[in-house]
Each structure stands twice: as structure tokens, then as C-alpha cells.
Design a protein around this motif. Structure first.
Motif: not given
Length: 315
Positions: A48-55
Motif C-alpha cells: 500500500a505504501s508503494f502504491q500510494t506513493l506511486q499514485a
């Protein structure tokens, strides 16, 4: 020693990932959602951390790149249409011969780029809903390496994302969001509120970015106000001149006011793109690991933070 965590995405982490990607559909207004999701999940789920930062990166840095490509495409399309119209075919005397092809090409470029920009986060949201490790083209893999995110590792070998790089990424995306009118200020403001006490670096960068973007926004509206005020002064002066048989002092004064306001407004509006470029440069320097400071704004914010820190110390 970093703690060990479970790498499989939970339903909660999937929901945050999906919502963060879909927030791009709000065209800037949803930029705070990835930051909130990252703040909530950063020590619960690497996924989730990676996906949110990517978003967050897609809505900030990705939006910047998309906007530049969008403008370049419009310019190139206009040139191609103008060149394609043969001067000797008699079309030079027919405005429709140029206007119609240009309108069609312009509409196709606008809708095409908009559809492309909105399509990627939809695909990302669907992939995350299925628990897939989605990566945006170009940015995704680079961000994963930057953050130390590797879902292929075994659970016992996996550790949390590199905290310092997380903070630098969030701070840099705040700088890049200067191109998003009004809503872009929400990114550094949210980061300041949620993580100002945890990271002095992120606190300083977020505050100075918020102040800088607020100044840029105010200048933009001041320039627009001066320009519109000048137009009203011109209209009023033309009315006075039309009603008077001879020279009209109010009319002449109105024309002078129009010229002054138009010049001031024009100068301010021309400066805005330079301030946008400075914001992009700041984001780049922060990504390179520098504790960047805006001219004047950085020093003022640093003094304010130091003063507040002294006041908050217990006696």
C-alpha cells in the motif's frame, strides 16, 4: 535494524491503493488521498505504501510531464495542420480550410491525451483491486528501486521502505504540484499536518512549499485582477470619450490607468511560468537528496520554525 513485515496485500491495503489511484480522476482535487493513505499504511503494508506513493507521483510529477507533452502536441499539431494546407490551392482565402482541420486535430489531441491520462489510473486501480503489483510506465520501476521496494523477496527478508527516501519523495511531489492551481497546495499542507512532527526535513520542505505555492497563487490572481481592472478602466474611458465632444480628462486618465494596470498584470503573469519552473527545479533537487531552500521564502520559513521550536520548549 528494520522490522520484518508481511508482503502479501491485505484487503485494507488494496482499498487504499485503489482509492489512491482513482483519486487521479479528480484532476488535482484528490492529491491529498495518496498522502493520507501513505501515512496510514507506511508501517502496515509495503504494498500500500508503494502504491500510494506511486499514485502521488502520477498526480504530481506525472501531471507535469503530461501537461508538457500536451502543450508540445498542440503546438506540433498546429504546425502540421498549417503546413498541410497548400497555399496555392485557394485555401488561403478560405478560413474554413485551415480552421476546420485545426479544430479536428486540436479536439483529437485534447481528448486523446485526457483519455490517456485518465486511463492509466483506472487500469492501476483494477490491478490493485486484484492484488497485482501495478507499475506505471517509466516511473513505477524507478520508484520501486528508489524506495527499496521488492515484493519478490521472501517475507523474512523483506523490510520497510527506506524512510528517508519516502520523505524526500513526498516533499518533492509537493514541489512538483505547483502546476496544479489551488489544489496543489493541499499536498504539502497534508504532509506537514500528518508528518511534520516525525520528520523535520519533511516539515520544513512542506511548509516552505505551501508558502511558496500560496505566493504564486496570490500573484496569479493579482495579475488577473489587474488585467481585468485595466479592461474595465479602458471600457469606462471609451465611454467618457464617446460622450464628450472635446477632450475628456476622465477618459484620458482611464486610458492611462488601463495601460499601467495592463503592464503590471502582464509582467506578473509572465513571471508565473518562471516561478513554476523554479518549483520543478526544487522538486528535482529534493529528489537528488538536497535540502532545497527557495530564495527568501526558505530563510523566512526556517526562521519561523526555529522561533516556534524555541517557544514550544518547556521552561
Amino acid at each position: 535494524m528494520q522490522s520484518i513485515m508481511n508482503t502479501s496485500p491485505t484487503p485494507e491495503s488494496r482499498i487504499w491503493a485503489v482509492l489512491s489511484h482513482l483519486s487521479a480522476l479528480l484532476m488535482g482535487m484528490g492529491i491529498i488521498l495518496p498522502i493520507i493513505g501513505w501515512s496510514d499504511q507506511r508501517r502496515k503494508s509495503n504494498y500500500a505504501s508503494f502504491q500510494t506513493l506511486q499514485a502521488l507521483g502520477y498526480q504530481s510529477l506525472g501531471y507535469t510531464i503530461w501537461l508538457l507533452l500536451y502543450l508540445v502536441s498542440i503546438i506540433v499539431t498546429s504546425i502540421i495542420v498549417l503546413v498541410a494546407v497548400e497555399p496555392g490551392s485557394g485555401s488561403s482565402g478560405n478560413p474554413d480550410a485551415v480552421l476546420v482541420p485545426w479544430t479536428i486535430a486540436f479536439t483529437a489531441v485534447v481528448l486523446g491525451f485526457l483519455a490517456l491520462y485518465l486511463l492509466l489510473p483506472i487500469i492501476a486501480a483494477i490491478a490493485c483491486a486484484l492484488g497485482k503489483d501495478f507499475r506505471y510506465p517509466i516511473m513505477g520501476d524507478r520508484l520501486a528501486r528508489y524506495l527499496g521496494y521488492d515484493p519478490v523477496r521472501k517475507s523474512e527478508e523483506q523490510a520497510w521502505l527506506i524512510e528517508d527516501h519516502e520523505f524526500h519523495w513526498v516533499a518533492a511531489m509537493g514541489h512538483f504540484s505547483v502546476l496544479i492551481m489551488l489544489w496543489g497546495m493541499l499536498a504539502p499542507l497534508t504532509a506537514w499536518i500528518l508528518h511534520g512532527k516525525r520528520s523535520l526535513f519533511l516539515k520544513f520542505q512542506s511548509i516552505q512549499t505551501f508558502v511558496y505555492q500560496a505566493v504564486v497563487t496570490v500573484l496569479y490572481f493579482v495579475g488577473a485582477f489587474l488585467y481585468i481592472g485595466g479592461l474595465f478602466a479602458l471600457i469606462a474611458s471609451m465611454g467618457w470619450l464617446g460622450q464628450s465632444e472635446g477632450s475628456s480628462s476622465p477618459g484620458i486618465v482611464g486610458i492611462v490607468i488601463f495601460g499601467v494596470l495592463l503592464a503590471l498584470g502582464g509582467v506578473i503573469i509572465l513571471v508565473i511560468p518562471l516561478l513554476h519552473i523554479l518549483g520543478q527545479w526544487a522538486g528535482y533537487r529534493v529528489l537528488k537528496g538536497e535540502d532545497y531552500r527557495y530564495p527568501l521564502v526558505g530563510r523566512l520559513v526556517e526562521r519561523w520554525i526555529s522561533k516556534k521550536s524555541v517557544e514550544e520548549k518547556p521552561a
